[in-house]
Enzyme design. Structure first.
Site, mmCIF file in Angstrom:
data_model
loop_
_atom_site.group_PDB
_atom_site.id
_atom_site.type_symbol
_atom_site.label_atom_id
_atom_site.label_comp_id
_atom_site.label_asym_id
_atom_site.label_seq_id
_atom_site.Cartn_x
_atom_site.Cartn_y
_atom_site.Cartn_z
ATOM 1 N N ASP A 153 0.867 -1.206 -0.089
ATOM 2 C CA ASP A 153 0.030 -0.005 0.091
ATOM 3 C C ASP A 153 1.052 1.249 -0.098
ATOM 4 O OD1 ASP A 153 -0.048 0.954 3.114
ATOM 5 O OD2 ASP A 153 -0.094 -0.953 2.857
ATOM 6 N N GLU B 10 -8.285 4.489 11.874
ATOM 7 C CA GLU B 10 -7.328 4.302 12.798
ATOM 8 C C GLU B 10 -7.317 5.538 13.681
ATOM 9 O OE1 GLU B 10 -3.369 4.546 10.961
ATOM 10 O OE2 GLU B 10 -4.182 4.124 9.174
#
Length: 261
Positions: free
Chosen positions: A60, A147
């Protein structure tokens, strides 16, 4: 017709048929999966649950990886990439467009991810993502990155778990309606635990760079494991996150065939 002209014509017909070919079948994608040839600046001993035993790996990325040689990365075994697209309700990663196009040209399956911002409502963030991420053939499901961001200079808000899950579902449902597939949820151990994300209906991409997933997320089914933040991959300068799909090559091919837009 001269033999050289016939040869040129045959080549042109072959190229034309290749461009007009239908999408790859699951078996074709299975055969094209590349083994990972990655390194790690700070490797971890995961015991028996070694991520390297999993056959399908990817990365990613965001603007922090700089310019990427996607063809070199593909040759090194990058089979898929999750590329940062948006954040909040008004930010777009400046590298998203170049990465999105270049990854496709290199034959890397890619999906876009959104970094959630707790000071903007979910509907606004969903609209922003939809505005900036194309709904085109060949993309993997979008990803919602959930997150805490304790270093944010503008938003230190931490809603209650029920509010977090409710807002997540608003975002997930809107993207599912638009893209025709339920987004994947990426999260970290702390965020997952504090917000009881096991109650959310989604496929999960889970981060654990120190311990096996079964130990950190007991009982949670998952599709992707982010197992390192210090990966070394040809074509990328500096560290990059490494990920693995939680299944065989045949299972990967089936999953991709069912979920590509």
């Amino acid at each position: 017709m001269p033999r050289t002209a016939l040869a040129r014509l045959a080549l042109l017909l072959t190229m034309a048929s290749a461009w007009a070919a239908p999408p790859a079948t699951a078996q074709e994608m299975h055969l094209s999966t590349r083994a990972a040839a990655f390194d790690d600046r700070d490797p971890v001993d995961f015991g028996r649950d070694v991520p390297h035993r999993l056959p399908v790996h990817g990365i990613d990325v965001s603007r922090f990886q700089g310019d990427i040689d996607w063809h070199a990365a593909a040759r090194a075994g990058v089979n898929f990439a999750f590329i940062k697209a948006t954040e909040g309700g008004d930010l777009i990663d400046p590298a998203f467009g170049p990465n999105w196009r270049a990854a496709a040209r290199a034959g890397v399956l890619r999906g876009a991810y959104h970094f959630y911002y707790f000071c903007t409502d979910a509907r606004t963030q969903a609209r922003w993502f939809i505005r900036n991420v194309p709904r085109g053939a060949g993309a993997l499901p979008p990803v919602l990155d959930m997150e805490w961001n304790p270093h944010s200079p503008t938003c230190q808000k931490r809603p209650a778990p029920a509010v977090v899950r409710r807002e997540m579902n608003v975002f997930l449902n809107r993207l599912e309606r638009h893209y025709g597939q339920r987004p994947i949820v990426y999260t970290t151990p702390q965020f997952y635990r504090e917000n009881a994300l096991g109650r959310v209906r989604a496929e999960f991409w889970l981060r654990s760079v120190a311990k096996p997933l079964a130990e950190v997320y007991p009982g949670q089914h998952w599709h992707f494991w982010q197992y390192s933040g210090t990966g070394i991959v040809r074509g990328i300068g500096g560290d990059v996150d490494l990920n693995a799909f939680g299944g065989t090559r045949a299972q990967w091919a089936k999953w991709v065939a069912q979920r590509r837009q």
